[in-house]
Design an enzyme around this catalytic site. Structure first.
Site, PDB file in Angstrom:
ATOM      1  N   HIS A   1      -2.817  -2.160  -7.930  1.00 26.40           N
ATOM      2  CA  HIS A   1      -1.979  -2.101  -9.131  1.00 26.40           C
ATOM      3  C   HIS A   1      -0.500  -2.221  -8.766  1.00 26.40           C
ATOM      4  CE1 HIS A   1      -0.594   1.935  -8.154  1.00 26.40           C
ATOM      5  NE2 HIS A   1      -1.849   2.237  -7.864  1.00 26.40           N
TER       6      HIS A   1
ATOM      7  N   GLU B   1      -9.673   5.373  -8.626  1.00 28.07           N
ATOM      8  CA  GLU B   1      -8.994   5.998  -7.495  1.00 28.07           C
ATOM      9  C   GLU B   1      -9.850   7.108  -6.906  1.00 28.07           C
ATOM     10  OE1 GLU B   1      -7.143   6.201  -4.950  1.00 28.07           O
ATOM     11  OE2 GLU B   1      -5.118   6.293  -5.777  1.00 28.07           O
TER      12      GLU B   1
END
Length: 195
Positions: free
Chosen positions: A9, A80
């Site tokens: 990201h 994550e």
């Protein structure tokens, strides 16, 4: 053969200060938007655009999906690491902790308190990659997080997770692997687009 472009990201304002983990409300900043736009301009058109459920990944992936006129699909395997009790803490708070130092030295064995080990992360990604390979999914853009991408690289190269700090996965970078039912191959690592 399936080609997977693993995209970290774009940068957010806390990227070097806080272990955000799965904390909510962390979006990409202006630099992160520029990074997402650069990836969208340089990435070959994917058949699918997948994203971690977290906001910073979704915002990055949305730019890529829009640029390539693809729907955005959420994929839990790309989430994550669950950092448990460490989620949201500043690195300055974590640095003195013996558990934190062990985590960074022994990623193949250590686990954040009440969290998920990197080995567990690698296991969920191995299962996801196997599913993609069996489906012959074409070309996939998958937006995720640094340690998630690192776990795939280690899997492809047969590296111990203790070696996680021997290579970089920068914000807005693209790491590419190919997956077949018989093999996972690293094609490119940490490419940072300048488009």
């Amino acid at each position: 053969m399936t080609i997977i472009h693993l995209i970290r990201h774009g940068a957010h304002d806390l990227v070097s200060r806080r272990l955000c983990g799965r904390a909510g409300g962390v979006g990409i900043g202006e630099a992160g938007r520029r990074q997402a736009q650069a990836v969208s301009r340089t990435l070959p058109r994917p058949d699918r655009v997948l994203t971690s459920p977290l906001q910073r990944a979704r915002e990055t992936a949305a730019v890529i999906a829009a640029a390539h006129d693809r729907p955005l699909e959420e994929e839990a395997a790309l989430n994550e690491i669950d950092f448990g009790d460490w989620t949201g803490q500043d690195f300055a708070q974590l640095d003195p902790l013996a558990e934190w130092r062990r985590w960074n030295a022994e990623r193949d064995q250590a686990r954040p308190p009440n969290g998920e080990s990197m080995l567990e992360v690698q296991g969920r990604l191995a299962r996801w990659l196997e599913t993609l390979a069996k489906a012959d999914a074409g070309t996939v853009a998958a937006v995720s997080h640094a340690d998630v991408v690192k776990s795939v690289v280690a899997l492809a190269l047969g590296l111990s997770l203790r070696n996680h700090d021997r290579f970089e996965v920068a914000p807005g970078s693209v790491t590419t692997v190919s997956a077949t039912p018989d093999a996972l191959t690293l094609l490119r690592l940490n490419e940072v687009p300048h488009g």
